[in-house]
Design an enzyme around this catalytic site. Structure first.
Site, PDB file in Angstrom:
ATOM      1  CB  CYS A 195       2.739   9.881   1.628  1.00 21.37           C
ATOM      2  SG  CYS A 195       0.948  10.258   1.332  1.00 21.37           S
ATOM      3  CG  HIS A 211       3.874   4.990   9.567  1.00 23.56           C
ATOM      4  ND1 HIS A 211       3.060   3.732   8.064  1.00 23.56           N
ATOM      5  CD2 HIS A 211       3.527   6.041   8.252  1.00 23.56           C
ATOM      6  CE1 HIS A 211       2.724   4.020   6.636  1.00 23.56           C
ATOM      7  NE2 HIS A 211       3.516   5.368   6.477  1.00 23.56           N
ATOM      8  CG  HIS A 225       7.424   7.199   5.477  1.00 24.43           C
ATOM      9  ND1 HIS A 225       6.869   7.358   3.835  1.00 24.43           N
ATOM     10  CD2 HIS A 225       6.219   7.537   5.902  1.00 24.43           C
ATOM     11  CE1 HIS A 225       5.642   6.621   3.949  1.00 24.43           C
ATOM     12  NE2 HIS A 225       5.029   6.495   4.754  1.00 24.43           N
ATOM     13  CG  ASN A 285       6.600   3.428   4.790  1.00 28.37           C
ATOM     14  OD1 ASN A 285       6.030   3.017   3.880  1.00 28.37           O
ATOM     15  ND2 ASN A 285       6.289   3.966   6.124  1.00 28.37           N
ATOM     16  NE  ARG A 344      -1.244   2.329   3.057  1.00 27.10           N
ATOM     17  CZ  ARG A 344      -0.713   2.954   3.505  1.00 27.10           C
ATOM     18  NH1 ARG A 344      -0.393   4.800   3.409  1.00 27.10           N
ATOM     19  NH2 ARG A 344      -0.228   3.820   4.470  1.00 27.10           N
ATOM     20  CG  ASP A 345       3.511   4.006   3.352  1.00 28.72           C
ATOM     21  OD1 ASP A 345       3.205   5.475   2.362  1.00 28.72           O
ATOM     22  OD2 ASP A 345       3.087   4.734   4.113  1.00 28.72           O
TER      23      ASP A 345
HETATM   24  P1  HMG Z   1     -12.662  14.678  -2.261  1.00 27.09           P
HETATM   25  O1  HMG Z   1     -12.517  15.093  -3.970  1.00 27.09           O
HETATM   26  O2  HMG Z   1     -12.925  15.692  -1.329  1.00 27.09           O
HETATM   27  O3  HMG Z   1     -14.061  13.857  -1.902  1.00 27.09           O
HETATM   28  O4  HMG Z   1     -11.970  13.428  -1.965  1.00 27.09           O
HETATM   29  P2  HMG Z   1     -15.121  13.177  -2.900  1.00 27.09           P
HETATM   30  O5  HMG Z   1     -16.307  13.126  -2.559  1.00 27.09           O
HETATM   31  O6  HMG Z   1     -15.347  14.735  -3.740  1.00 27.09           O
HETATM   32  O7  HMG Z   1     -14.395  13.196  -3.806  1.00 27.09           O
HETATM   33  C1  HMG Z   1     -14.173  12.613  -5.275  1.00 27.09           C
HETATM   34  C2  HMG Z   1     -14.428  11.951  -6.207  1.00 27.09           C
HETATM   35  O8  HMG Z   1     -13.683  10.910  -5.570  1.00 27.09           O
HETATM   36  C3  HMG Z   1     -15.911  11.087  -6.443  1.00 27.09           C
HETATM   37  O9  HMG Z   1     -16.005  11.112  -8.152  1.00 27.09           O
HETATM   38  C4  HMG Z   1     -16.513  10.635  -5.701  1.00 27.09           C
HETATM   39  O10 HMG Z   1     -17.036   9.480  -6.476  1.00 27.09           O
HETATM   40  C5  HMG Z   1     -14.595   9.255  -5.674  1.00 27.09           C
HETATM   41  P3  HMG Z   1     -16.694  11.804  -9.349  1.00 27.09           P
HETATM   42  O11 HMG Z   1     -18.110  11.746  -8.481  1.00 27.09           O
HETATM   43  O12 HMG Z   1     -15.393  13.246  -9.330  1.00 27.09           O
HETATM   44  O13 HMG Z   1     -16.440  10.477 -10.578  1.00 27.09           O
HETATM   45  N1  HMG Z   1     -14.809   8.947  -4.390  1.00 27.09           N
HETATM   46  C6  HMG Z   1     -14.121   7.323  -4.700  1.00 27.09           C
HETATM   47  N2  HMG Z   1     -14.261   6.536  -5.257  1.00 27.09           N
HETATM   48  C7  HMG Z   1     -13.321   5.439  -4.954  1.00 27.09           C
HETATM   49  N3  HMG Z   1     -13.578   5.172  -3.548  1.00 27.09           N
HETATM   50  C8  HMG Z   1     -13.619   6.257  -2.179  1.00 27.09           C
HETATM   51  C9  HMG Z   1     -14.002   7.342  -3.144  1.00 27.09           C
HETATM   52  N4  HMG Z   1     -14.277   7.945  -2.001  1.00 27.09           N
HETATM   53  C10 HMG Z   1     -14.658   9.401  -3.379  1.00 27.09           C
HETATM   54  N5  HMG Z   1     -13.637   5.811  -1.256  1.00 27.09           N
HETATM   55  C11 HMG Z   1     -10.899  11.838  -0.294  1.00 27.09           C
HETATM   56  C12 HMG Z   1     -11.813  12.871  -0.271  1.00 27.09           C
HETATM   57  C13 HMG Z   1     -11.466  11.559   1.269  1.00 27.09           C
HETATM   58  C14 HMG Z   1     -12.022  10.672  -0.812  1.00 27.09           C
HETATM   59  C15 HMG Z   1     -10.175  12.284  -1.005  1.00 27.09           C
HETATM   60  O14 HMG Z   1      -9.865  13.088  -0.642  1.00 27.09           O
HETATM   61  C16 HMG Z   1      -9.262  10.287  -1.375  1.00 27.09           C
HETATM   62  O15 HMG Z   1      -9.534   9.618  -1.221  1.00 27.09           O
HETATM   63  N6  HMG Z   1      -7.578  10.934  -0.305  1.00 27.09           N
HETATM   64  C17 HMG Z   1      -6.548   9.395  -0.336  1.00 27.09           C
HETATM   65  C18 HMG Z   1      -5.535  10.100  -0.202  1.00 27.09           C
HETATM   66  C19 HMG Z   1      -4.359   9.287   0.304  1.00 27.09           C
HETATM   67  O16 HMG Z   1      -5.036   8.616  -0.019  1.00 27.09           O
HETATM   68  N7  HMG Z   1      -3.467   9.187   0.408  1.00 27.09           N
HETATM   69  C20 HMG Z   1      -2.168   8.751   0.765  1.00 27.09           C
HETATM   70  C21 HMG Z   1      -2.305   7.670   2.274  1.00 27.09           C
HETATM   71  S1  HMG Z   1      -2.614   8.774   3.639  1.00 27.09           S
HETATM   72  C22 HMG Z   1      -0.600   7.835   3.804  1.00 27.09           C
HETATM   73  O17 HMG Z   1      -0.013   8.009   2.892  1.00 27.09           O
HETATM   74  C23 HMG Z   1      -0.325   8.227   4.812  1.00 27.09           C
HETATM   75  C24 HMG Z   1       0.266   7.383   6.119  1.00 27.09           C
HETATM   76  O18 HMG Z   1       1.427   6.449   5.487  1.00 27.09           O
HETATM   77  C25 HMG Z   1       0.941   7.673   7.600  1.00 27.09           C
HETATM   78  C26 HMG Z   1       2.025   7.916   7.172  1.00 27.09           C
HETATM   79  O19 HMG Z   1       2.876   8.218   6.435  1.00 27.09           O
HETATM   80  O20 HMG Z   1       2.126   9.658   7.900  1.00 27.09           O
HETATM   81  C27 HMG Z   1      -0.894   6.401   6.077  1.00 27.09           C
HETATM   82 MG    MG Z   2       2.900   5.870   5.226  1.00 23.64          MG
END
Ligand code: HMG
Ligand code: MG
Length: 290
Positions: free
Chosen positions: A242, A209, A211, A251, A17-18
Site C-alpha cells: 500500500c 487480507h 500482507h 500480499n 489492484r493491490d
Molecule cells: P482528498 O485529496 O482529500 O480529496 O482525497 P479531494 O476530494 O480533494 O480529491 C483530490 C483530487 O482527486 C481532486 O482533484 C478530486 O477531483 C480528485 P482536483 O480537484 O485537485 O483536480 N478525485 C478523484 N478523481 C478520480 N476518482 C475519484 C476521485 N476522488 C477525488 N474517485 C480521496 C480523498 C479519498 C479521494 C483520496 O484520499 C484517495 O483517493 N485515496 C485512496 C488511496 C488508496 O487508493 N490507497 C490504496 C488502497 S487501500 C489499501 O491498499 C488497503 C487494502 O489493501 C487493505 C489492507 O491491505 O489493509 C484495501
Molecule cells: Mg492490501
C-alpha cells in the site's frame, strides 16, 4: 455468505489492484489487461481488477477505465473494484464493475494517511456509496485496514477493530476483509483478534487480507481456517503493497494460499497449472519494476 459447502474456500485475487498500486514504474495498460485475463483463466470467481481512486493519490491505477474496458469478461468471474467515494463509484458503475469495495481503517492515523479523513468521516462518506450500490444492485465488500497494527500508531486493539467491522457490516457490506496492512500479525495476535470478533459476528462474514512482510501470513490463514473462516485475499506472485503504509510489502502469494488450503482439505477451484501463466506475467512486471 461466500461458500456453498464446508469444504469450499474462496480465494479473492487482488493482484491487479493491490499488487500494482504501489509499484514505482508505470505498468502498461495492456500488461494489466493481460494479467487480469490470465487470472480469469485460472479458476478465480472474484478478481479485484483495479480501483477508481484519485489519480493524484494513486497514479499507478489512473487507467482504471481502460483496464475495465480492455479485459475479456468471463461470465463466471466477478470483476471487482475499489471505490473511495461517490465519484469513484460512478466511474465504477460506468465501467461495468460487478462488485465494489469500500475501504476503512481500524486506526485513525492510517485512515488519515490513506483517505485524508477520520474513521467516522470515511464511514459517512461511504453511506451514499452503499446507497447507490444498493440501487444499482451491486454487492459491496468492506475492507478494514490495520487490524493488527498501524504503521503510525503501533498495535491496534481488537475491540477497536470489532467496532469498525460491525459498523461496516451494519452499513450493508456483505463481508469485511481484515487487512493486516503491514504484515505485523502472527498466529497469536490473529487468535486474540478472532476471540473478540467471533464473539459477535460469524466467521462467514469475515475474510483475511494479509500482507506477508514477515512471512507470517500463511500461519494466520491456517488459524483463520481452524476458526471457520473460508475467504482469503491473495495476490498472484505476491505482488503488492500500500503506497500509504510505509513498510507494507506484497500480499501473501496466491499459489501458496491455494497449496495451503488444499492441503487442509478445502477446495479452491484454482488451477495451479493455469495460474503459472499469470505468475509469469506478474514476475515480468516485477522484473521491470526492480
Ligand atoms: P482528498 O485529496 O482529500 O480529496 O482525497 P479531494 O476530494 O480533494 O480529491 C483530490 C483530487 O482527486 C481532486 O482533484 C478530486 O477531483 C480528485 P482536483 O480537484 O485537485 O483536480 N478525485 C478523484 N478523481 C478520480 N476518482 C475519484 C476521485 N476522488 C477525488 N474517485 C480521496 C480523498 C479519498 C479521494 C483520496 O484520499 C484517495 O483517493 N485515496 C485512496 C488511496 C488508496 O487508493 N490507497 C490504496 C488502497 S487501500 C489499501 O491498499 C488497503 C487494502 O489493501 C487493505 C489492507 O491491505 O489493509 C484495501
Ligand atoms: Mg492490501
Amino acid at each position: 455468505m461466500n461458500r456453498q459447502t464446508d469444504d469450499a474456500a474462496m480465494i479473492f485475487e487482488v493482484g491487479p489492484r493491490d499488487g500494482l498500486q504501489s509499484l514505482s514504474l508505470e505498468v502498461p495498460t495492456q500488461e494489466k489487461i493481460r494479467l487480469v485475463n490470465a487470472l480469469a483463466q485460472s479458476g478465480f470467481t472474484k478478481i479485484e481488477t483495479t480501483s477508481f481512486v484519485s489519480p493524484k493519490w494513486v497514479p499507478q491505477l489512473k487507467d482504471a477505465a481502460q483496464v475495465m474496458q480492455g479485459i475479456l469478461r468471463k461470465p463466471d468471474v466477478r470483476y471487482t473494484v475499489l471505490t473511495p467515494n461517490l465519484r469513484g463509484f460512478e466511474h465504477a458503475l460506468k465501467a461495468g464493475a460487478d462488485e465494489i469495495a469500500i475501504f476503512a481503517s481500524a486506526s485513525e492515523a492510517f485512515s488519515r494517511a490513506n483517505l485524508n479523513c477520520s474513521i467516522d468521516e470515511s464511514l459517512e462518506r461511504f453511506e451514499p456509496v452503499l446507497e447507490q450500490a444498493r440501487i444499482a444492485g451491486l454487492p459491496v465488500r468492506g475492507y478494514l485496514s490495520a487490524v493488527i497494527a498501524c504503521p503510525f500508531e503501533g498495535a491496534v486493539a481488537p475491540a477497536q477493530v470489532c467496532d469498525v467491522a460491525a459498523r461496516l457490516l451494519q452499513m450493508g457490506c456483505y463481508e469485511v476483509s481484515l487487512g493486516d496492512t503491514i504484515g505485523a500479525g502472527n498466529r497469536e495476535t490473529m487468535a486474540a483478534l478472532l476471540d473478540v470478533l467471533l464473539d459477535t459476528m460469524s466467521a462467514d462474514l469475515l475474510a483475511g487480507h494479509f500482507h506477508d512482510t514477515h512471512g507470517t501470513a500463511l500461519e494466520m490463514i491456517r488459524h483463520c481456517v481452524e476458526r471457520g473462516m473460508r475467504t482469503f485475499d491473495s495476490s498472484v506472485g505476491g505482488l503488492g503493497g500500500c503506497p500509504y503504509a510505509p513498510g507494507s510489502s506484497g500480499n501473501v502469494a496466491t499459489g501458496a494460499v491455494v497449496t495451503l488450503l488444499e492441503a487442509m482439505g478445502l477446495r479452491t477451484g484454482i488451477d495451479l497449472a493455469a495460474l503459472k501463466a499469470a505468475e509469469t506475467i506478474a514476475a515480468s512486471i516485477l522484473r521491470d519494476a526492480a
